[in-house]
Design a protein around this motif. Structure first.
Motif, mmCIF file in Angstrom:
data_model
loop_
_atom_site.group_PDB
_atom_site.id
_atom_site.type_symbol
_atom_site.label_atom_id
_atom_site.label_comp_id
_atom_site.label_asym_id
_atom_site.label_seq_id
_atom_site.Cartn_x
_atom_site.Cartn_y
_atom_site.Cartn_z
ATOM 1 N N TYR A 138 -0.102 -24.651 -7.288
ATOM 2 C CA TYR A 138 0.379 -23.316 -7.633
ATOM 3 C C TYR A 138 1.701 -22.955 -6.965
ATOM 4 N N GLY A 139 2.149 -23.750 -6.022
ATOM 5 C CA GLY A 139 3.366 -23.398 -5.303
ATOM 6 C C GLY A 139 3.055 -22.509 -4.114
ATOM 7 N N ASN A 140 3.818 -21.441 -3.946
ATOM 8 C CA ASN A 140 3.633 -20.538 -2.809
ATOM 9 C C ASN A 140 3.661 -19.087 -3.261
ATOM 10 N N PRO A 141 3.005 -18.189 -2.516
ATOM 11 C CA PRO A 141 3.104 -16.762 -2.851
ATOM 12 C C PRO A 141 4.567 -16.322 -2.811
ATOM 13 N N SER A 142 4.979 -15.597 -3.862
ATOM 14 C CA SER A 142 6.375 -15.179 -3.938
ATOM 15 C C SER A 142 6.535 -13.708 -4.287
ATOM 16 N N PHE A 143 5.421 -13.029 -4.603
ATOM 17 C CA PHE A 143 5.537 -11.654 -5.069
ATOM 18 C C PHE A 143 4.270 -10.900 -4.676
ATOM 19 N N TRP A 144 4.434 -9.827 -3.900
ATOM 20 C CA TRP A 144 3.299 -9.043 -3.416
ATOM 21 C C TRP A 144 3.252 -7.692 -4.133
ATOM 22 N N CYS A 145 2.047 -7.161 -4.287
ATOM 23 C CA CYS A 145 1.864 -5.916 -5.027
ATOM 24 C C CYS A 145 0.918 -4.985 -4.264
ATOM 25 N N LYS A 146 1.044 -3.718 -4.569
ATOM 26 C CA LYS A 146 0.095 -2.726 -4.083
ATOM 27 C C LYS A 146 -0.222 -1.769 -5.224
ATOM 28 N N ARG A 147 -1.241 -0.955 -5.017
ATOM 29 C CA ARG A 147 -1.599 -0.001 -6.049
ATOM 30 C C ARG A 147 -0.495 1.037 -6.211
ATOM 31 N N ALA A 148 -0.257 1.428 -7.448
ATOM 32 C CA ALA A 148 0.720 2.474 -7.711
ATOM 33 C C ALA A 148 0.235 3.783 -7.093
ATOM 34 N N PRO A 149 1.149 4.643 -6.690
ATOM 35 C CA PRO A 149 0.741 5.933 -6.104
ATOM 36 C C PRO A 149 -0.228 6.676 -7.018
ATOM 37 N N GLY A 150 -1.358 7.084 -6.468
ATOM 38 C CA GLY A 150 -2.354 7.816 -7.237
ATOM 39 C C GLY A 150 -3.352 6.945 -7.957
ATOM 40 N N ALA A 151 -3.131 5.628 -8.004
ATOM 41 C CA ALA A 151 -4.063 4.732 -8.696
ATOM 42 C C ALA A 151 -5.275 4.467 -7.813
ATOM 43 N N ALA A 152 -6.443 4.517 -8.406
ATOM 44 C CA ALA A 152 -7.668 4.267 -7.657
ATOM 45 C C ALA A 152 -7.821 2.782 -7.368
ATOM 46 N N ALA A 153 -8.534 2.494 -6.300
ATOM 47 C CA ALA A 153 -8.817 1.094 -5.976
ATOM 48 C C ALA A 153 -9.655 0.471 -7.084
ATOM 49 N N ALA A 154 -9.310 -0.743 -7.457
ATOM 50 C CA ALA A 154 -10.028 -1.432 -8.529
ATOM 51 C C ALA A 154 -11.352 -1.966 -8.010
ATOM 52 N N SER A 155 -12.392 -1.761 -8.767
ATOM 53 C CA SER A 155 -13.696 -2.331 -8.451
ATOM 54 C C SER A 155 -14.331 -2.712 -9.778
ATOM 55 N N VAL A 156 -14.028 -3.912 -10.223
ATOM 56 C CA VAL A 156 -14.330 -4.301 -11.587
ATOM 57 C C VAL A 156 -15.188 -5.556 -11.609
#
Length: 388
Positions: A138-156
């Motif tokens: 897969y290579g290496n991690p190159s892009f990090w993300c966080k929840r958008a402001p106001g978005a609830a934590a995902a629990s799916v």
């Protein structure tokens, strides 16, 4: 739960993930191709009219623009590696394709991945990265993300991951009717196609690449694929291909349809990101497009048959072809060959032999007398080509 030795072996860590440590991997989900790592990365709980529609498989984004479309759908925004709110990341082995995505599991303090069709598991932060000498698949991690402001934590629950889609049951039934009729009339073709398809399908999750690849296009390669494509280039089995897509386990067959379908207006445009790279959506769109093709053919064919009845007292063969509906059928070209053969098998005393001759050879036969029984057997022999 620890990964069993067979599960660990199927990851092929020595070749694919040189930094992965068996003792530090905890299984969190069973082996299944119902969803892949990009589904897990995005966690899209979309619904349509109160129903869930399985995502099944989302191909990795190509380039920054498509990546950002994915993020917007999942209500994720980019962030720095140092951001303590980061919840997901993408891996990159070359500059045009993200090959993997995983998510932060706060409860365990480690990252969680779905390895293609293999297990979902917790692993150490650098477990899927290059080790400085050997390259990770897969290579290496190159892009990090966080929840958008106001978005609830995902629990799916992955089994309910879904995107907006709507099955067209009328098209599905229409396709099934034609495909089953063709199989009954031309059993040798059915056997040859099914055998070649099954051989190709057996390669989908075997070998170093396919066992862990998130990219469905990787399955459209290899000797079994080449043999199947060569066969479908000689024998029009578009109805049977689309019928395969009615089985959720056959969603990679979208690539076979795209290879066999020469009418670009009946294919999903790759620029339509969520209906092309989200394979369940592409399946649904293909069913609608091909179902519409069958309906268009049926409308024109019925009109042409009615014209033939109107001139049934004529001894001039050209009178039977002198119809706008016949011309429109000719314009539909080779993608309707299977539909013609299905109708021809049921109506052997009609003029289907002239239509198929015109499409296959680019002109009407020009004959003035016809032995209709022998003509059908000749066209049947051409359509029932073996897989060899």
């Amino acid at each position: 739960m620890a990964l069993s030795q067979p599960e660990w072996n199927r990851l092929n860590p020595a070749a694919n993930f040189p930094k992965l440590v068996h003792a530090q991997c905890i299984k969190t989900g069973a082996e299944t191709f119902d969803y892949n790592c990009i589904c897990w990365f995005l966690q899209l709980p979309f619904n349509y009219q109160g129903q869930h529609f399985p995502v099944q498989w989302v191909d990795p984004p190509v380039g920054a623009a498509q990546r950002d479309q994915y993020l917007a759908a999942a209500r994720l925004v980019p962030c720095d590696y140092e951001d303590f709110d980061r919840v997901a990341r993408l891996y990159e082995r070359h500059p045009t394709r993200y090959l993997h995505g995983d998510r932060w599991n706060a409860a365990s303090g480690s990252w969680e991945s779905k390895m293609g069709a293999l297990v979902r598991m917790l692993h150490q932060e650098s477990g899927l990265s290059d080790d400085g000498i050997f390259e990770s698949f897969y290579g290496n991690p190159s892009f990090w993300c966080k929840r958008a402001p106001g978005a609830a934590a995902a629990s799916v629950d992955p089994s309910t991951m879904s995107v907006e889609a709507s099955d067209d049951q009328e098209s599905i039934d229409r396709i099934a009717h034609v495909a089953n009729s063709l199989d009954g009339s031309f059993p040798r073709t059915a056997t040859a196609f099914d055998t070649l398809f099954a051989t190709w399908k057996s390669t989908w999750f075997t070998g170093r690449t396919n066992s862990v690849s998130q990219n469905s296009e990787d399955r459209a390669s290899g000797a079994a694929w080449d043999a199947l494509v060569a066969y479908t280039s000689r024998v029009n089995v578009l109805p049977q291909i689309v019928q395969k897509l009615s089985d959720p386990a056959n969603f990679f067959a979208v690539h076979l349809y795209n290879a066999a379908q020469s009418d670009s207006s009946k294919k999903v445009d790759p620029r339509d990101t969520f209906n092309y790279y989200f394979l369940k959506n592409q399946v649904t769109r293909i069913q609608k497009l091909y179902g519409a093709s069958i309906q268009e053919f049926t409308t024109q064919a019925d009109e042409w048959v009615a014209h033939q009845a109107n001139v049934s007292l004529s001894s001039n063969s050209s009178d039977y072809l002198n119809s706008p509906a016949y011309n429109r059928l000719v314009e539909m070209g080779t993608p309707i060959v299977a539909l013609i053969m299905e109708r021809y098998a049921r109506e052997r005393n009609g003029w289907w032999h002239e239509l198929i001759h015109h499409i296959v050879n680019g002109r009407a036969s020009g004959s003035v007398s016809f032995q209709k029984t022998g003509l059908f057997e000749d066209w049947k022999a051409q359509y029932e080509i073996s897989a060899e």
